[in-house]
Design a protein around this motif. Structure first.
Motif, PDB file in Angstrom:
ATOM      1  N   GLY A  61       0.992  -1.246  -0.051  1.00  0.00           N
ATOM      2  CA  GLY A  61       0.125  -0.131   0.157  1.00  0.00           C
ATOM      3  C   GLY A  61       0.927   1.291   0.064  1.00  0.00           C
ATOM      4  O   GLY A  61       0.641   2.178  -0.825  1.00  0.00           O
ATOM      5  N   GLY A  62       1.967   1.276   0.815  1.00  0.00           N
ATOM      6  CA  GLY A  62       2.958   2.427   0.692  1.00  0.00           C
ATOM      7  C   GLY A  62       3.729   2.585  -0.620  1.00  0.00           C
ATOM      8  O   GLY A  62       3.571   3.853  -0.897  1.00  0.00           O
ATOM      9  N   ALA A  63       3.853   1.726  -0.979  1.00  0.00           N
ATOM     10  CA  ALA A  63       4.713   1.737  -2.679  1.00  0.00           C
ATOM     11  C   ALA A  63       3.621   2.367  -3.796  1.00  0.00           C
ATOM     12  O   ALA A  63       3.890   3.191  -4.510  1.00  0.00           O
ATOM     13  N   VAL A  64       2.271   1.682  -3.378  1.00  0.00           N
ATOM     14  CA  VAL A  64       1.286   2.272  -4.471  1.00  0.00           C
ATOM     15  C   VAL A  64       1.050   3.806  -3.975  1.00  0.00           C
ATOM     16  O   VAL A  64       1.032   4.476  -5.131  1.00  0.00           O
ATOM     17  N   VAL A  65       0.883   3.907  -3.030  1.00  0.00           N
ATOM     18  CA  VAL A  65       0.775   5.435  -2.709  1.00  0.00           C
ATOM     19  C   VAL A  65       1.435   6.434  -3.121  1.00  0.00           C
ATOM     20  O   VAL A  65       1.198   7.452  -3.633  1.00  0.00           O
ATOM     21  N   PHE A  66       2.914   6.165  -2.490  1.00  0.00           N
ATOM     22  CA  PHE A  66       3.944   6.873  -3.035  1.00  0.00           C
ATOM     23  C   PHE A  66       4.106   6.935  -4.351  1.00  0.00           C
ATOM     24  O   PHE A  66       4.789   8.001  -4.767  1.00  0.00           O
ATOM     25  N   GLY A  67       3.955   5.816  -4.917  1.00  0.00           N
ATOM     26  CA  GLY A  67       4.279   5.842  -6.484  1.00  0.00           C
ATOM     27  C   GLY A  67       3.089   6.905  -7.159  1.00  0.00           C
ATOM     28  O   GLY A  67       3.589   7.462  -8.138  1.00  0.00           O
ATOM     29  N   ARG A  68       2.043   6.761  -6.746  1.00  0.00           N
ATOM     30  CA  ARG A  68       0.861   7.519  -7.158  1.00  0.00           C
ATOM     31  C   ARG A  68       1.174   8.704  -7.190  1.00  0.00           C
ATOM     32  O   ARG A  68       0.950  10.082  -7.985  1.00  0.00           O
ATOM     33  N   LEU A  69       1.683   9.420  -5.801  1.00  0.00           N
ATOM     34  CA  LEU A  69       2.047  10.615  -5.380  1.00  0.00           C
ATOM     35  C   LEU A  69       3.198  11.183  -6.282  1.00  0.00           C
ATOM     36  O   LEU A  69       3.068  12.430  -6.563  1.00  0.00           O
TER      37      LEU A  69
END
Length: 70
Positions: A61-69
């Motif tokens: 979840g953290g990788a997806v969220v930071f990647g999307r940001l």
């Protein structure tokens, strides 16, 4: 390059936060369902089941969220 770096940072931070949340959820689970502590069963349940699952979900979840940001 920036996206990959932020995704890795998100993975690490998410895994740490997810592991902490997993430990908390495991402790709540053992209290609510009155899990026995014979030979450390409740501790092994928390640290070998809930913590890795929380770290896995939090890391992804953290990788997806930071990647999307990025």
């Amino acid at each position: 390059m920036r996206i990959a770096l932020l995704a890795i940072i998100g993975l690490i931070l998410g895994a740490l936060l997810g592991a902490a949340i997993g430990v908390g959820a495991g402790l709540i689970w053992t209290a609510v369902f009155n899990t026995g502590s014979f030979e450390g069963y409740s501790g092994m349940l928390v640290f070998f089941t809930f913590m890795p699952i929380g770290a896995l979900v939090g890391g992804i979840g953290g990788a997806v969220v930071f990647g999307r940001l990025a």
